[in-house]
Design a protein around this motif. Structure first.
Motif, PDB file in Angstrom:
ATOM      1  N   VAL A 259       0.840  -1.203   0.000  1.00 10.04           N
ATOM      2  CA  VAL A 259       0.000   0.000   0.000  1.00 10.04           C
ATOM      3  C   VAL A 259       0.873   1.250   0.000  1.00 10.04           C
ATOM      4  CG1 VAL A 259      -1.777   1.281   1.265  1.00 10.04           C
ATOM      5  CG2 VAL A 259      -1.888  -1.216   1.149  1.00 10.04           C
ATOM      6  N   LEU A 260       1.973   1.208   0.734  1.00 11.52           N
ATOM      7  CA  LEU A 260       2.880   2.353   0.785  1.00 11.52           C
ATOM      8  C   LEU A 260       3.517   2.604  -0.587  1.00 11.52           C
ATOM      9  CD1 LEU A 260       4.107   4.378   2.924  1.00 11.52           C
ATOM     10  CD2 LEU A 260       6.099   2.876   2.944  1.00 11.52           C
ATOM     11  N   LYS A 261       3.946   1.532  -1.249  1.00 11.72           N
ATOM     12  CA  LYS A 261       4.557   1.670  -2.572  1.00 11.72           C
ATOM     13  C   LYS A 261       3.555   2.247  -3.574  1.00 11.72           C
ATOM     14  CE  LYS A 261       7.778  -2.230  -2.025  1.00 11.72           C
ATOM     15  NZ  LYS A 261       7.974  -3.659  -2.364  1.00 11.72           N
ATOM     16  N   GLU A 262       2.315   1.790  -3.514  1.00  6.88           N
ATOM     17  CA  GLU A 262       1.273   2.287  -4.422  1.00  6.88           C
ATOM     18  C   GLU A 262       1.008   3.781  -4.198  1.00  6.88           C
ATOM     19  OE1 GLU A 262      -2.115  -0.109  -3.608  1.00  6.88           O
ATOM     20  OE2 GLU A 262      -1.265  -1.939  -4.506  1.00  6.88           O
ATOM     21  N   SER A 278       7.528  -0.729  12.431  1.00  4.94           N
ATOM     22  CA  SER A 278       6.831  -0.281  11.222  1.00  4.94           C
ATOM     23  C   SER A 278       7.420   1.018  10.688  1.00  4.94           C
ATOM     24  CB  SER A 278       5.331  -0.134  11.495  1.00  4.94           C
ATOM     25  OG  SER A 278       5.100   0.584  12.690  1.00  4.94           O
ATOM     26  N   ALA A 279       7.952   1.861  11.573  1.00  4.13           N
ATOM     27  CA  ALA A 279       8.607   3.088  11.105  1.00  4.13           C
ATOM     28  C   ALA A 279       9.807   2.748  10.232  1.00  4.13           C
ATOM     29  CB  ALA A 279       9.031   3.940  12.302  1.00  4.13           C
ATOM     30  N   ILE A 280      10.590   1.786  10.683  1.00  5.59           N
ATOM     31  CA  ILE A 280      11.758   1.349   9.904  1.00  5.59           C
ATOM     32  C   ILE A 280      11.307   0.669   8.624  1.00  5.59           C
ATOM     33  CG2 ILE A 280      13.725  -0.238   9.899  1.00  5.59           C
ATOM     34  CD1 ILE A 280      13.854   0.276  12.992  1.00  5.59           C
ATOM     35  N   ARG A 281      10.275  -0.154   8.741  1.00  6.20           N
ATOM     36  CA  ARG A 281       9.763  -0.870   7.566  1.00  6.20           C
ATOM     37  C   ARG A 281       9.313   0.118   6.481  1.00  6.20           C
ATOM     38  NH1 ARG A 281       7.887  -6.604   7.464  1.00  6.20           N
ATOM     39  NH2 ARG A 281       7.512  -6.828   5.231  1.00  6.20           N
ATOM     40  N   MET A 282       8.621   1.178   6.895  1.00  5.91           N
ATOM     41  CA  MET A 282       8.165   2.172   5.926  1.00  5.91           C
ATOM     42  C   MET A 282       9.315   3.036   5.426  1.00  5.91           C
ATOM     43  SD  MET A 282       4.411   3.453   7.284  1.00  5.91           S
ATOM     44  CE  MET A 282       4.832   3.646   9.021  1.00  5.91           C
ATOM     45  N   ALA A 283      10.204   3.435   6.334  1.00  6.31           N
ATOM     46  CA  ALA A 283      11.292   4.345   5.966  1.00  6.31           C
ATOM     47  C   ALA A 283      12.191   3.753   4.883  1.00  6.31           C
ATOM     48  CB  ALA A 283      12.111   4.700   7.201  1.00  6.31           C
ATOM     49  N   LEU A 285      11.385   2.206   2.393  1.00  4.67           N
ATOM     50  CA  LEU A 285      10.736   2.273   1.084  1.00  4.67           C
ATOM     51  C   LEU A 285      10.492   3.704   0.608  1.00  4.67           C
ATOM     52  CD1 LEU A 285       8.038  -0.525   1.596  1.00  4.67           C
ATOM     53  CD2 LEU A 285      10.266  -0.746   0.467  1.00  4.67           C
ATOM     54  N   LEU A 286      10.770   4.687   1.445  1.00  4.38           N
ATOM     55  CA  LEU A 286      10.469   6.070   1.090  1.00  4.38           C
ATOM     56  C   LEU A 286      11.438   6.613   0.047  1.00  4.38           C
ATOM     57  CD1 LEU A 286       9.557   7.665   4.554  1.00  4.38           C
ATOM     58  CD2 LEU A 286       8.028   6.750   2.807  1.00  4.38           C
ATOM     59  N   LYS A 287      10.908   7.443  -0.823  1.00  2.00           N
ATOM     60  CA  LYS A 287      11.740   8.074  -1.852  1.00  2.00           C
ATOM     61  C   LYS A 287      12.582   9.190  -1.235  1.00  2.00           C
ATOM     62  CE  LYS A 287       7.788  10.991  -3.138  1.00  2.00           C
ATOM     63  NZ  LYS A 287       6.769  11.229  -4.168  1.00  2.00           N
ATOM     64  N   PRO A 288      13.635   9.608  -1.910  1.00  5.33           N
ATOM     65  CA  PRO A 288      14.465  10.707  -1.394  1.00  5.33           C
ATOM     66  C   PRO A 288      13.633  11.958  -1.145  1.00  5.33           C
ATOM     67  CG  PRO A 288      15.549   9.622  -3.232  1.00  5.33           C
ATOM     68  CD  PRO A 288      14.157   9.054  -3.166  1.00  5.33           C
ATOM     69  N   GLN A 307      16.448   4.407  19.541  1.00  4.07           N
ATOM     70  CA  GLN A 307      17.682   3.635  19.354  1.00  4.07           C
ATOM     71  C   GLN A 307      17.547   2.674  18.174  1.00  4.07           C
ATOM     72  OE1 GLN A 307      19.769   2.234  23.045  1.00  4.07           O
ATOM     73  NE2 GLN A 307      17.892   2.910  24.055  1.00  4.07           N
ATOM     74  N   MET A 308      16.375   2.067  18.044  1.00  4.35           N
ATOM     75  CA  MET A 308      16.150   1.110  16.958  1.00  4.35           C
ATOM     76  C   MET A 308      16.243   1.810  15.600  1.00  4.35           C
ATOM     77  SD  MET A 308      15.372  -2.251  17.051  1.00  4.35           S
ATOM     78  CE  MET A 308      14.156  -2.681  18.316  1.00  4.35           C
ATOM     79  N   ILE A 309      15.610   2.967  15.498  1.00  3.74           N
ATOM     80  CA  ILE A 309      15.598   3.740  14.258  1.00  3.74           C
ATOM     81  C   ILE A 309      17.012   4.203  13.893  1.00  3.74           C
ATOM     82  CG2 ILE A 309      14.832   5.951  13.290  1.00  3.74           C
ATOM     83  CD1 ILE A 309      12.173   5.430  14.941  1.00  3.74           C
ATOM     84  N   LYS A 310      17.751   4.645  14.904  1.00  3.67           N
ATOM     85  CA  LYS A 310      19.137   5.073  14.661  1.00  3.67           C
ATOM     86  C   LYS A 310      20.008   3.897  14.236  1.00  3.67           C
ATOM     87  CE  LYS A 310      22.996   7.529  16.804  1.00  3.67           C
ATOM     88  NZ  LYS A 310      23.512   8.180  18.037  1.00  3.67           N
ATOM     89  N   PHE A 311      19.840   2.764  14.894  1.00  2.99           N
ATOM     90  CA  PHE A 311      20.633   1.577  14.550  1.00  2.99           C
ATOM     91  C   PHE A 311      20.342   1.141  13.115  1.00  2.99           C
ATOM     92  CE2 PHE A 311      21.566  -2.954  14.345  1.00  2.99           C
ATOM     93  CZ  PHE A 311      22.814  -3.031  14.955  1.00  2.99           C
ATOM     94  N   ALA A 312      19.089   1.291  12.690  1.00  3.77           N
ATOM     95  CA  ALA A 312      18.712   0.901  11.326  1.00  3.77           C
ATOM     96  C   ALA A 312      19.211   1.896  10.281  1.00  3.77           C
ATOM     97  CB  ALA A 312      17.198   0.770  11.228  1.00  3.77           C
ATOM     98  N   GLY A 313      19.633   3.068  10.744  1.00  2.00           N
ATOM     99  CA  GLY A 313      20.180   4.058   9.821  1.00  2.00           C
ATOM    100  C   GLY A 313      19.137   4.863   9.077  1.00  2.00           C
ATOM    101  N   VAL A 314      17.921   4.979   9.634  1.00  2.00           N
ATOM    102  CA  VAL A 314      16.862   5.733   8.949  1.00  2.00           C
ATOM    103  C   VAL A 314      16.446   6.971   9.747  1.00  2.00           C
ATOM    104  CG1 VAL A 314      15.973   3.739   7.682  1.00  2.00           C
ATOM    105  CG2 VAL A 314      15.088   4.232   9.979  1.00  2.00           C
ATOM    106  N   GLN A 315      17.295   7.400  10.676  1.00  3.35           N
ATOM    107  CA  GLN A 315      16.943   8.546  11.520  1.00  3.35           C
ATOM    108  C   GLN A 315      16.821   9.849  10.735  1.00  3.35           C
ATOM    109  OE1 GLN A 315      19.764   6.904  11.583  1.00  3.35           O
ATOM    110  NE2 GLN A 315      21.556   8.195  11.951  1.00  3.35           N
ATOM    111  N   ASP A 316      17.403   9.911   9.534  1.00  2.00           N
ATOM    112  CA  ASP A 316      17.273  11.120   8.719  1.00  2.00           C
ATOM    113  C   ASP A 316      15.908  11.211   8.044  1.00  2.00           C
ATOM    114  OD1 ASP A 316      17.971   8.872   7.204  1.00  2.00           O
ATOM    115  OD2 ASP A 316      18.714  10.093   5.548  1.00  2.00           O
TER     116      ASP A 316
END
Length: 421
Positions: A259-262, A278-283, A285-288, A307-316
């Motif tokens: 659904v997010l990709k669509e 889910s934040a990491i899962r969605m992040a 797939l997000l476009k620049p 901490q989880m988001i930072k570890f995943a590298g999607v904090q930006d």
């Protein structure tokens, strides 16, 4: 003169002891031996009005020098050598303990199995200034004797007795007792707990005091830092194999992905961050240039998610907003610079699904084509939300049957595309 009841109790006890003695060499001899010694001790207590441990303590109080731990140790050794055996580490193995403690020169120590306090006193007398020993005892009667023994020996400023089960106390050491790391552990309690407690001590996943923190530690140990897919996979692995947790999960996660990709959103809002899954899962797939704002009311969950988001590298790409959705939603335009959102993932409290949806409408945060995706609409269920989005005339709805995360119980997700008012 001994009463009838006393004579009957004595006769029954002697008969039981005799029976146990006969079967000590039988197939259940290990169990019989334990019962034999326990009954024998109970008879002593019945007639002497003291337990063995209390008798050891009394001997020390009568014969040792107050405030002199060496004198206390020697008096316990003397009593247990000459009068009654007791399960202290003893004089011979005590010398080994002494040498290892001196070599380690520890500042933070843990003992599993205090008993009467013999080894705690023995260790404490060798500790450097500022060092402390935490000693765990499950039996309250033993703990009571140990407290008096430790105080009499004058080492109560170095020794802290923690009364309870090791499996409950060990995970609390960091938070409740402010233990960072241990320099020395003396293991001398139940032999069948040695391996289990050692694994608990060495594994930060198990040491963490909450499930959410255990998930985080597992991810840190097993996922590749900076790789959001790896983080998602490891959370799924932990929650499917070790402890269930209320993430959207792998099965419904695929629905979320599609659904997010669509939608291909620029601005995403998530209600209910939990651990950040889910934040990491969605992040990932997000476009620049796209961004995700995720709202979490529970401060402890928010701390884990950060901490989880930072570890995943999607904090930006992800901004975590801590607080209640009903307070944060009205401030999105003015405080966080949000004009309108393209995609909303609703996964917090089902009782708030409808009110927060209406709040998004009232605040002008959703536009024609904005997509709402709600989780758990079947279980625990969000009937009011389903009735509203399906009958109000403002949404085109699609239902996606699925299952509760990491289980076979039926659930569903509801997609609602806003048509405008």
């Amino acid at each position: 003169m001994i009463g009838l009841n006393t004579l009957l109790a004595l006769s029954a006890s002697i008969l039981l002891l005799f029976t146990l003695y006969i079967i000590l060499n039988g197939p259940r001899r290990a169990f019989a031996r334990i019962v034999f010694y326990e009954v024998r001790e109970a008879i002593k207590v019945f007639f002497m009005n003291h337990t063995k441990e209390q008798r050891v303590l009394q001997y020390v109080l009568d014969n040792a020098t107050r405030g002199d731990p060496q004198s206390v140790i020697e008096s316990i050794d003397k009593y247990c050598n000459e009068k009654e055996w007791a399960m202290n580490v003893g004089d011979q193995k005590g010398l080994i303990l002494d040498n290892v403690v001196r070599e380690a020169n520890p500042r933070e120590l843990l003992e599993l199995g205090t008993y009467c306090g013999y080894s705690a006193v023995r260790i404490a007398r060798l500790l450097q200034p500022g060092a402390r020993l935490l000693t765990v005892e499950f039996n309250p009667a033993y703990a009571a004797v140990a407290k008096q023994m430790i105080e009499f020996a004058g080492v109560n400023n170095k020794v802290h007795i923690l009364e309870g089960n090791t499996q409950e106390i060990i995970p609390q050491l960091k938070k409740k007792y402010e233990v960072d790391t241990l320099d020395f552990v003396f293991v001398d309690h139940w032999k069948d707990k040695y391996l289990e407690d050692t694994e608990l001590l060495e594994n930060p996943v198990q040491m963490a005091e909450t499930k959410e923190k255990r998930i985080l530690e597992f991810v840190k140990q097993n996922a590749a830092e900076g790789d959001p897919q790896s983080v998602v996979d490891q959370i799924d692995k932990y929650c499917s194999q070790k402890e269930w947790a209320m993430n959207v999960g792998d099965e419904k996660g695929l629905i979320l992905d599609n659904v997010l990709k669509e939608t291909d959103p620029t601005t995403v809002l998530e209600l209910g961050t939990y651990c950040g899954y889910s934040a990491i899962r969605m992040a990932r797939l997000l476009k620049p240039g796209a961004r995700l704002l995720t709202v979490e009311m529970n401060s402890e969950n928010a701390a884990v998610a950060k901490q989880m988001i930072k570890f995943a590298g999607v904090q930006d790409k992800v901004q975590l907003l801590e607080g209640s959705s009903e307070i944060i939603i009205p401030s999105l335009k003015t405080k966080y610079g949000v004009d309108q959102v393209d995609f909303v993932f609703i996964d917090h409290f089902s009782v708030s699904y409808t009110s927060d949806t209406k709040l998004l409408e009232e605040c002008g945060l959703i536009k024609k084509g904005s997509v709402l995706l709600a989780d758990n609409v079947l279980y625990p269920g969000a009937p009011d939300f389903l009735e509203y989005v399906r009958t109000c005339g403002f949404y085109d709805c699609t239902n996606f049957p699925s299952h509760i995360e990491y289980s076979t119980r039926e659930d569903a997700m509801e997609k609602a595309v806003f048509k405008g008012k």
